[in-house]
Design a protein around this motif. Sequence first.
Motif, PDB file in Angstrom:
ATOM      1  N   TYR A   3      -1.768  -1.458  10.119  1.00 22.81           N
ATOM      2  CA  TYR A   3      -1.851  -1.804   8.697  1.00 22.81           C
ATOM      3  C   TYR A   3      -0.683  -1.228   7.896  1.00 22.81           C
ATOM      4  O   TYR A   3       0.017  -1.949   7.176  1.00 22.81           O
ATOM      5  N   SER A   4      -0.463   0.076   8.022  1.00 22.94           N
ATOM      6  CA  SER A   4       0.560   0.722   7.201  1.00 22.94           C
ATOM      7  C   SER A   4       1.970   0.271   7.577  1.00 22.94           C
ATOM      8  O   SER A   4       2.827   0.098   6.696  1.00 22.94           O
ATOM      9  N   SER A   5       2.217   0.048   8.867  1.00 23.89           N
ATOM     10  CA  SER A   5       3.553  -0.420   9.258  1.00 23.89           C
ATOM     11  C   SER A   5       3.792  -1.840   8.753  1.00 23.89           C
ATOM     12  O   SER A   5       4.909  -2.192   8.350  1.00 23.89           O
TER      13      SER A   5
ATOM     14  N   SER B 258       5.494   8.800   2.359  1.00 23.01           N
ATOM     15  CA  SER B 258       4.171   9.021   1.764  1.00 23.01           C
ATOM     16  C   SER B 258       3.229   9.636   2.793  1.00 23.01           C
ATOM     17  O   SER B 258       3.507   9.649   3.995  1.00 23.01           O
ATOM     18  N   MET B 259       2.084  10.112   2.314  1.00 24.25           N
ATOM     19  CA  MET B 259       1.065  10.637   3.214  1.00 24.25           C
ATOM     20  C   MET B 259       0.546   9.502   4.104  1.00 24.25           C
ATOM     21  O   MET B 259       0.281   8.402   3.633  1.00 24.25           O
TER      22      MET B 259
ATOM     23  N   LEU C 244      -0.209   0.017  -3.741  1.00 21.71           N
ATOM     24  CA  LEU C 244      -1.426   0.549  -4.339  1.00 21.71           C
ATOM     25  C   LEU C 244      -1.933   1.784  -3.610  1.00 21.71           C
ATOM     26  O   LEU C 244      -1.841   1.876  -2.391  1.00 21.71           O
ATOM     27  N   GLY C 245      -2.496   2.692  -4.391  1.00 19.46           N
ATOM     28  CA  GLY C 245      -3.207   3.823  -3.829  1.00 19.46           C
ATOM     29  C   GLY C 245      -4.668   3.435  -3.636  1.00 19.46           C
ATOM     30  O   GLY C 245      -4.987   2.274  -3.387  1.00 19.46           O
ATOM     31  N   ALA C 246      -5.562   4.375  -3.804  1.00 21.77           N
ATOM     32  CA  ALA C 246      -6.979   4.139  -3.546  1.00 21.77           C
ATOM     33  C   ALA C 246      -7.607   3.294  -4.652  1.00 21.77           C
ATOM     34  O   ALA C 246      -7.561   3.649  -5.826  1.00 21.77           O
ATOM     35  N   VAL C 247      -8.172   2.152  -4.251  1.00 24.07           N
ATOM     36  CA  VAL C 247      -8.902   1.265  -5.160  1.00 24.07           C
ATOM     37  C   VAL C 247     -10.250   0.980  -4.505  1.00 24.07           C
ATOM     38  O   VAL C 247     -10.318   0.742  -3.292  1.00 24.07           O
TER      39      VAL C 247
ATOM     40  N   SER D 283       0.844  -1.193   0.000  1.00 22.99           N
ATOM     41  CA  SER D 283       0.000   0.000   0.000  1.00 22.99           C
ATOM     42  C   SER D 283       0.880   1.244   0.000  1.00 22.99           C
ATOM     43  O   SER D 283       2.013   1.216   0.496  1.00 22.99           O
ATOM     44  N   MET D 284       0.339   2.319  -0.539  1.00 18.76           N
ATOM     45  CA  MET D 284       1.059   3.589  -0.458  1.00 18.76           C
ATOM     46  C   MET D 284       1.328   3.965   0.998  1.00 18.76           C
ATOM     47  O   MET D 284       2.302   4.653   1.297  1.00 18.76           O
ATOM     48  N   GLY D 285       0.488   3.473   1.906  1.00 18.34           N
ATOM     49  CA  GLY D 285       0.709   3.736   3.326  1.00 18.34           C
ATOM     50  C   GLY D 285       1.974   3.121   3.864  1.00 18.34           C
ATOM     51  O   GLY D 285       2.474   3.524   4.924  1.00 18.34           O
TER      52      GLY D 285
END
Length: 226
Positions: free
Chosen positions: A145-147, A136-137, A175-178, A129-131
């Motif tokens: 999740y992001s870690s 990234s933002m 991935l960004g927003a899907v 994920s982009m996270g």
Amino acid sequence: MKNIVITGTSRGIGFELAQQFAENGHQVLAISRNSKPLEAINHKNITALSVDISNPKDLKKVTQFVEKTWKKVDILINNAGKLVNKPFTEISSEDFLEVYKVNVFAVAEITKLMIPFFQKGSHVVTISSMGGIQGSMKFPGLAAYSSAKGAVITLSELLAEEYKEQQIAFNVLALGAVQTEMLEEAFPGYEAPVSAKEMADYIYNFSLTGNKFYNGKVLQVSSSTP
């Protein structure tokens, strides 16, 4: 015709991917706790296996199938994900562990189990994920999740180095927003510019050809972030 293993196939991107590979003549082993959605489609090229990937003992079903039926795996797509959306002080150790079991430990375990079946030219694609991208933002509530998504990026970079002499490629798509159920869990009410089927089309092509151009790379597949 290639042999494709995909995790997280009961819904969203994984569900669309399994069908796309099958419709184009490839053999698909579709792994998810809920195998019923793909079983209902009843495609001759899809074997839907009910597996809890967070349970290493359950993953033996995957090894047994490949040993008995295929003998080799051309593409592994680590697509399954688990998300917890809570303020950081409310995320328990158990929450962290459950997220990491699916997003990190299962990726490592299933990849390890498939290593003996990979050949020169095999491709492992991990969906991040982009996270998980450094710099990234970031968004509140997604600490676990992001870690975790950041951890599998580093893991894939390391495996690309470890297996480069065998010419097994490891790449990550961040991935960004899907528009998926998981996006709705993270950002209720947000409408993404990309559908699950559109993203599946991209991942389908990248899985088949991306290893000719990339190894140990992280591609940011994102036209927007919420």
